[in-house]
Design an enzyme around this catalytic site. Sequence first.
Site, mmCIF file in Angstrom:
data_model
loop_
_atom_site.group_PDB
_atom_site.id
_atom_site.type_symbol
_atom_site.label_atom_id
_atom_site.label_comp_id
_atom_site.label_asym_id
_atom_site.label_seq_id
_atom_site.Cartn_x
_atom_site.Cartn_y
_atom_site.Cartn_z
ATOM 1 N N GLU A 43 11.743 -37.647 -16.496
ATOM 2 C CA GLU A 43 11.717 -36.342 -15.831
ATOM 3 C C GLU A 43 11.303 -36.463 -14.362
ATOM 4 O O GLU A 43 10.428 -37.252 -14.022
ATOM 5 C CB GLU A 43 10.708 -35.420 -16.543
ATOM 6 C CG GLU A 43 11.078 -35.115 -17.977
ATOM 7 C CD GLU A 43 10.116 -34.143 -18.657
ATOM 8 O OE1 GLU A 43 9.209 -33.586 -17.995
ATOM 9 O OE2 GLU A 43 10.277 -33.934 -19.875
ATOM 10 N N GLU A 73 17.393 -28.334 -16.694
ATOM 11 C CA GLU A 73 16.784 -27.400 -17.647
ATOM 12 C C GLU A 73 16.168 -26.196 -16.939
ATOM 13 O O GLU A 73 15.499 -26.336 -15.910
ATOM 14 C CB GLU A 73 15.683 -28.138 -18.444
ATOM 15 C CG GLU A 73 14.950 -27.215 -19.422
ATOM 16 C CD GLU A 73 14.056 -27.934 -20.423
ATOM 17 O OE1 GLU A 73 14.009 -29.181 -20.411
ATOM 18 O OE2 GLU A 73 13.408 -27.221 -21.210
HETATM 19 O O1 KIV Z 1 12.628 -33.494 -25.081
HETATM 20 C C1 KIV Z 1 13.690 -32.841 -25.110
HETATM 21 O O2 KIV Z 1 14.154 -32.386 -26.168
HETATM 22 C C2 KIV Z 1 14.380 -32.612 -23.855
HETATM 23 C C3 KIV Z 1 15.525 -31.639 -23.888
HETATM 24 C C4 KIV Z 1 14.975 -30.268 -23.924
HETATM 25 C C5 KIV Z 1 16.453 -31.851 -22.774
HETATM 26 O O3 KIV Z 1 14.031 -33.159 -22.862
#
Ligand code: KIV
Length: 274
Positions: free
Chosen positions: A121, A189
């Site tokens: 991320e 997201e």
């Molecule tokens: O951890 C997860 O499920 C994610 C998705 C929401 C993209 O990062």
Amino acid sequence: MTAVTNKMPSPASFQKMKEAGQKITMVTAYDYAEACAVSASEIDLILVGDSLGNVKLGYDSTLKVTMADMLLHTAAVRRGAPNKFIIGDMPYMSYHLSCEDTKQNAARFVVESEANAVKLEGGNPSRIDAIKAIVDIEIPVCAHLGLTPQSVTRYGGYKVQGKSEPAHEEILLQASAIEEAGAFMLVMEGVPELLGKKISEALNIPVIGIGAGRYCDGQVLVYHDMLGYNPNIAKFVKKYQELATLSTQALNSYHREVREGLFPGEEHVYYPIK
Ligand code: KIV
């Protein structure tokens, strides 16, 4: 190690899908049974998300999820879905401390759990360095921008990102830097639809949306949200089934039949007494 078959997609396959205007479908999975269900479906790829913490382990955030949790679950998903491209989600603090640590943790997903790629991320300069370091050791990286759940403490909750002009511009810049760093895919997201559209149009790599509108190159949903296991779902989720309700109904039927002497029936018994 699971053999990579000719049918196994690759980052290049997803790139071609974007170029052909074919939408890419991704779903999360966390264990063998879920992976078997996805494996039997037409879904293009699986994310073993650190949302594991929320939907499987009952935490209120993803911050407590460990490398050990992720490696265990990613390996189980691989056993259930030998035919699918699998992205393992790098947990909080597994790519934040040093490049050496980041590379070692990314490599563990591939070597120990047989993931095809990893996800991390953020798009600030140290995240860009992390992406470059992982790509440099031949591991495909999927990046993740917008509402990044590991930043929940900084955000003060799960809030739509990129609403103001400066925030919108910042995310656009980070998306370009991510592509330049060598990521093969980007998850967007929780952003306004316009930002999801602009990023999908600006980047060559596929942009997979979750709460990022209709114009992304593909979509990802959390398995438990879309199948009706999660009572608290966000606006962007569509429930395709109500499996929690169906499970409770089935459990109650079993309970009633045992109480009423209807189960087990003769057909479930070895050498039944005549
Ligand atoms: O951890 C997860 O499920 C994610 C998705 C929401 C993209 O990062």
